[in-house]
Design a protein around this motif. Structure first.
Motif, PDB file in Angstrom:
ATOM      1  N   PRO A  34     -88.874 -15.153 -67.598  1.00 53.78           N
ATOM      2  CA  PRO A  34     -87.439 -15.491 -67.578  1.00 53.78           C
ATOM      3  C   PRO A  34     -87.147 -16.804 -66.874  1.00 53.78           C
ATOM      4  O   PRO A  34     -86.180 -17.499 -67.226  1.00 53.78           O
ATOM      5  CB  PRO A  34     -86.815 -14.313 -66.855  1.00 53.78           C
ATOM      6  CG  PRO A  34     -87.737 -13.160 -67.153  1.00 53.78           C
ATOM      7  CD  PRO A  34     -89.115 -13.734 -67.166  1.00 53.78           C
ATOM      8  N   VAL A 112     -85.008 -10.058 -75.407  1.00 52.35           N
ATOM      9  CA  VAL A 112     -83.967  -9.254 -74.740  1.00 52.35           C
ATOM     10  C   VAL A 112     -84.412  -7.779 -74.668  1.00 52.35           C
ATOM     11  O   VAL A 112     -84.915  -7.222 -75.654  1.00 52.35           O
ATOM     12  CB  VAL A 112     -82.631  -9.371 -75.501  1.00 52.35           C
ATOM     13  CG1 VAL A 112     -81.534  -8.587 -74.778  1.00 52.35           C
ATOM     14  CG2 VAL A 112     -82.243 -10.830 -75.657  1.00 52.35           C
ATOM     15  N   TYR A 115     -81.536  -3.041 -72.472  1.00 49.74           N
ATOM     16  CA  TYR A 115     -80.261  -3.042 -71.757  1.00 49.74           C
ATOM     17  C   TYR A 115     -79.622  -4.439 -71.757  1.00 49.74           C
ATOM     18  O   TYR A 115     -78.723  -4.726 -71.004  1.00 49.74           O
ATOM     19  CB  TYR A 115     -80.457  -2.562 -70.314  1.00 49.74           C
ATOM     20  CG  TYR A 115     -80.957  -1.142 -70.249  1.00 49.74           C
ATOM     21  CD1 TYR A 115     -80.071  -0.074 -70.468  1.00 49.74           C
ATOM     22  CD2 TYR A 115     -82.292  -0.877 -69.987  1.00 49.74           C
ATOM     23  CE1 TYR A 115     -80.549   1.248 -70.417  1.00 49.74           C
ATOM     24  CE2 TYR A 115     -82.759   0.452 -69.935  1.00 49.74           C
ATOM     25  CZ  TYR A 115     -81.881   1.484 -70.145  1.00 49.74           C
ATOM     26  OH  TYR A 115     -82.316   2.781 -70.094  1.00 49.74           O
ATOM     27  N   GLU A 117     -81.063  -7.235 -70.953  1.00 48.92           N
ATOM     28  CA  GLU A 117     -81.598  -8.167 -69.979  1.00 48.92           C
ATOM     29  C   GLU A 117     -82.611  -9.105 -70.635  1.00 48.92           C
ATOM     30  O   GLU A 117     -83.239  -8.776 -71.623  1.00 48.92           O
ATOM     31  CB  GLU A 117     -82.261  -7.420 -68.822  1.00 48.92           C
ATOM     32  CG  GLU A 117     -83.581  -6.738 -69.169  1.00 48.92           C
ATOM     33  CD  GLU A 117     -83.392  -5.370 -69.811  1.00 48.92           C
ATOM     34  OE1 GLU A 117     -84.330  -4.600 -69.852  1.00 48.92           O
ATOM     35  OE2 GLU A 117     -82.264  -5.119 -70.341  1.00 48.92           O
ATOM     36  N   ILE A 118     -82.750 -10.359 -70.086  1.00 52.59           N
ATOM     37  CA  ILE A 118     -83.688 -11.360 -70.589  1.00 52.59           C
ATOM     38  C   ILE A 118     -85.059 -11.064 -70.009  1.00 52.59           C
ATOM     39  O   ILE A 118     -85.280 -11.138 -68.794  1.00 52.59           O
ATOM     40  CB  ILE A 118     -83.236 -12.782 -70.218  1.00 52.59           C
ATOM     41  CG1 ILE A 118     -81.865 -13.085 -70.803  1.00 52.59           C
ATOM     42  CG2 ILE A 118     -84.266 -13.816 -70.680  1.00 52.59           C
ATOM     43  CD1 ILE A 118     -81.809 -13.070 -72.323  1.00 52.59           C
ATOM     44  N   LEU A 119     -85.958 -10.675 -70.910  1.00 57.88           N
ATOM     45  CA  LEU A 119     -87.315 -10.377 -70.485  1.00 57.88           C
ATOM     46  C   LEU A 119     -88.198 -11.626 -70.475  1.00 57.88           C
ATOM     47  O   LEU A 119     -89.259 -11.634 -69.846  1.00 57.88           O
ATOM     48  CB  LEU A 119     -87.917  -9.346 -71.437  1.00 57.88           C
ATOM     49  CG  LEU A 119     -87.158  -8.003 -71.532  1.00 57.88           C
ATOM     50  CD1 LEU A 119     -87.833  -7.106 -72.547  1.00 57.88           C
ATOM     51  CD2 LEU A 119     -87.083  -7.344 -70.167  1.00 57.88           C
TER      52      LEU A 119
END
Length: 786
Positions: A34, A112, A115, A117-119
């Motif tokens: 990230p 993504v 949930y 979130e940026i993985l």
């Protein structure tokens, strides 16, 4: 089924993806954490970036950007935008391990979680450097081409749609045609054509030709924005795409007005040079022919007129002689016209009021033209004087009037117009033999048939005529042309079939007061008794003119060349008039002979004669100042009048004192004179003078011959030079008196002996040069002394 196939069948899609990533060397495929750290690396990354997997895993991916990109935070914005949009595609410069850069095409995709979130990020990078270079080369080429096209100002370069609509415009087009790009783009290019060309669909024909043949090229008049015209060289090229479809036209136009004018000027100059060379060649030919031809005519005319005197009572013979003289006059006119065309006339220009000259010709023109032709004269106010030979100009006007008469067989109107004119530098630029300046223009206009262009082109050529054989020589206009050019003027012809012809003669302006010629009179032909020395190398001409002068009462001596003439002048003979041909053989030319003659006898009057002067007494087309010329062939009357004019201008008192009596006779019926003179020409001249005085002379060349001659015959007078080749004249006289006491001694010399040199006998002296009257007086005194 093999184990390997079973293994593949059992692999998951993720395994397949990993296999693709690792087997793709043309793409750098890797993952970022990230915050941008490299977490995976494939062989393609090593190929493109130069880093191995161990060297790059865990490093921040900013290592792939050039320093200036890292400083500007480009890589951070790239990840941020990918996170916001899910995936982005960018291009830019990237840096390899060795520091070199390449142009990269980059796809960045955000990874993504469930949930949101940026993985991390997946990156796919392709090296597009070659493609970029090719693109840059195209861009640079287009830029340079645009700069080139825009920078060209001598050529109008623009594009047309297939329908002929202007689509772009360069600065050269703006300069040449006057339109800005905003004014002309979107307009049809036919507005550049003249209305006449546009009406004949010339613009569309140009496009059709270019579309059919690939190119159209031509020259013609085009129109600028301000309405002015220019001469254009035009090229239209058809533009086609890869499939061959016509997409438009490229049009290049150049303003070649100045080049066209220069080419025309060159052609005119070459034509003028050719004409000048032709004129010079014909002039040389006509000059030589005229000289010999006029000598022949002079012999004919002189002898015919002498025959007229002898046959005064024979009407039949007089008629035939008159016809022959008329033929000689026609031949003389032909020779004169040839000389005029060749610019070899001896002109005597003066300041002339052309209005007065034209008015004085009114009656002559009316007689020449007849009753069916109306003559009008128009003179401008405040007309300038012209510098011209008025007598020769009268011949030109008469020739032009006769030409006009022949063009109006059923009658018409002849208009003579006189006006002032100024020829500027632009007008004379294509006329190398015409000077810019002020001129008086004489226009001769008729209402006749006019001349077609092919006839007009040759109007001034010698012997060119449209008249039937025997009705004209074709020298009238050519004579006028030669005379005007020799006078420093200019001549033009304007003619239209069915509407008549105008000839305009431009003559140089004179600021001097107009010369008024003496009125012509019909005075009777007079001769005289003066002594004339005729110098002529053509013996037949010489014989003829001597006989004519004797018939007029003159005492005549003759010489075959200049050297003989000077010898006669040196022997003491008084000469009243020297009548000499201009063109003489031998090293001593006539002008130099005349100069020496006048130094010997300052009272001497000189009259030149010639059929062709060869620039001896004519320079710049004009007779030298103070020169009198009688052109061959001349009549007996012409000769008589001209000689009397010259001799009578000396003044009556001087003329009377220099003339012997009309019929000189000695005091006794016969006198025998022994002439002792070592120069043959001088001796012959003295013998001829003595014969004219009715003496009986004998001539010898030295003292020895004189003594021998006196021993053989008796003489009344010894006429001897003082200087003799074998003995002095004084000693010869002493011997003669001793042997013949009755002989009288007369010394004729430029060196008279002193009195103490000859005291033992009587003698008289006659100083050279002496006149015929002085010779007669000395002989009379010798007779009285006897």
């Amino acid at each position: 089924m093999s184990n390997k196939e079973n293994q593949l069948d059992g692999d998951s899609p993720l395994d397949w993806e990993r296999m693709w990533v690792r087997s793709t060397p043309d793409l750098a495929v890797f993952l970022l954490m990230p915050h941008g750290h490299v977490s995976t690396w494939n062989p393609g990354g090593t190929v493109i970036y130069g880093f191995t997997e161990d060297e790059v895993i865990g490093r921040h991916y900013s290592v792939f950007f050039p320093e200036e990109a890292r400083e500007s935070g480009v890589f951070e914005r790239e990840l941020q935008e990918a996170a916001e949009r899910g995936s982005i595609q960018t291009e830019g410069w990237r840096q390899r391990k060795d520091g070199s850069v390449f142009w990269a095409s980059v796809v960045t995709t955000a990874l993504v979680g469930s949930y949101g979130e940026i993985l991390g990020f997946a990156k796919v990078v392709r090296d597009e450097t070659e493609k970029r270079r090719a693109h840059d080369a195209v861009i640079e080429s287009e830029r340079r081409f645009r700069m080139l096209v825009e920078g060209v100002t001598d050529y109008s370069i623009f594009m047309l749609s297939p329908e002929g609509i202007v689509t772009n415009w360069n600065s050269g087009a703006r300069r040449i045609k006057g339109y800005t790009a905003e004014e002309i783009v979107g307009c049809h290019f036919s507005r550049f054509y003249t209305p006449e060309d546009a009406a004949t669909r010339a613009p569309q024909r140009a496009l059709d030709t270019a579309a059919r043949e690939g190119r159209f090229e031509a020259e013609g008049w085009r129109v600028r924005r301000d309405g002015t015209r220019f001469w254009a060289h035009v090229i239209v090229d058809a533009i086609r795409d890869e499939s061959g479809k016509l997409v438009g036209f490229a049009k290049i136009t150049r303003d070649v007005t100045e080049k066209r004018e220069a080419d025309q000027l060159l052609e005119q100059t070459q034509a003028a040079l050719f004409q000048s060379q032709k004129m010079e060649a014909i002039g040389r030919l006509t000059g030589g022919v005229a000289h010999d031809f006029n000598n022949v005519l002079q012999v004919l005319r002189g002898n015919l007129e002498l025959l007229q005197i002898r046959c005064a009572r024979d009407d039949w013979t007089l008629g035939r002689l008159s016809n022959a003289i008329s033929a000689v006059e026609r031949g003389a006119k032909l020779a004169s016209q040839l000389l005029a065309f060749g610019r070899r006339q001896a002109l005597r220009p003066a300041s002339v009021n052309l209005a007065a000259m034209v008015r004085s010709m009114d009656e002559l023109l009316r007689r020449a033209l007849g009753e069916t032709i109306e003559v009008e004269t128009s003179v401008a106010v405040d007309l300038w004087n012209a510098f011209v030979d008025s007598h020769q100009l009268e011949n030109v006007v008469l020739n032009l009037a006769i030409n006009a008469r022949d063009a109006m067989p059923d009658g018409g109107r002849l208009t003579l117009e006189l006006a002032n004119s100024t020829l500027d530098e632009r007008y004379v630029r294509s006329l190398p033999d015409v000077q810019a300046g002020q001129y008086v223009v004489l226009s001769v206009t008729d209402t006749g048939a006019g001349m077609p262009p092919d006839v007009l082109e040759h109007a001034f050529d010698p012997f060119f005529t449209t008249k039937s054989e025997g009705e004209g020589t074709g020298l009238g206009l050519s004579m006028a042309y030669g005379f005007v050019k020799q006078s420093g003027g200019h001549i033009r012809i304007y003619s239209e079939v069915g509407h008549g012809t105008t000839v305009r003669v431009y003559l140089p302006r004179s600021s001097a007061e107009a010369f008024t010629p003496a009125a012509r009179t019909n005075a009777p032909m007079l001769g005289g008794s003066e002594t004339v020395l005729v110098v002529e190398d053509d013996l037949k001409v010489q014989e003829t003119v001597v006989e004519m002068l004797i018939e007029l009462g003159y005492n005549v001596l003759k010489a075959d060349d200049s050297e003989q003439a000077l010898v006669i002048l040196d022997n003491g003979t008084h000469i009243d008039l020297l009548f000499t041909d201009v063109v003489m053989p031998g090293p001593l030319k006539s002008p130099e002979m005349v100069r020496r003659a006048v130094l010997r006898q300052p009272h001497l009057r000189v009259l030149y004669t010639s059929g062709y002067t060869r620039n001896a007494i004519v320079h710049g087309g004009r007779l030298d100042a103070g020169v009198e010329l009688l052109s061959k062939p001349y009549s007996r009357e012409d000769l008589a009048v001209k000689i009397r004019q010259l001799l009578d201008t000396r003044g009556a008192a001087n003329a009377e004192s220099s003339r012997p009596s009309a019929e000189p006779t000695p005091t006794t019926s016969a006198r025998r004179v022994l002439v002792v003179e070592d120069d043959k020409s001088s001796r012959d001249a003295v013998l001829e003078l003595l014969c004219m005085l009715d003496y009986h002379p004998t001539g010898v060349e030295n003292a020895s011959d004189a003594i021998e001659t006196m021993n053989a015959a008796a003489f009344d007078v010894l006429l001897t030079d003082v200087r003799l080749p074998d003995m002095s004249g004084v000693n010869l006289a002493r011997i003669a008196v001793a042997r013949h006491p009755a002989i009288r001694v007369l010394f004729a010399s430029g060196e008279i002996p002193f009195a103490e040199d000859a005291t033992d006998f009587q003698w008289k002296a006659l100083r050279k040069p002496y006149s015929l009257l002085e010779l007669e007086g000395a002989l009379r005194e010798a007779a009285r002394a006897q």
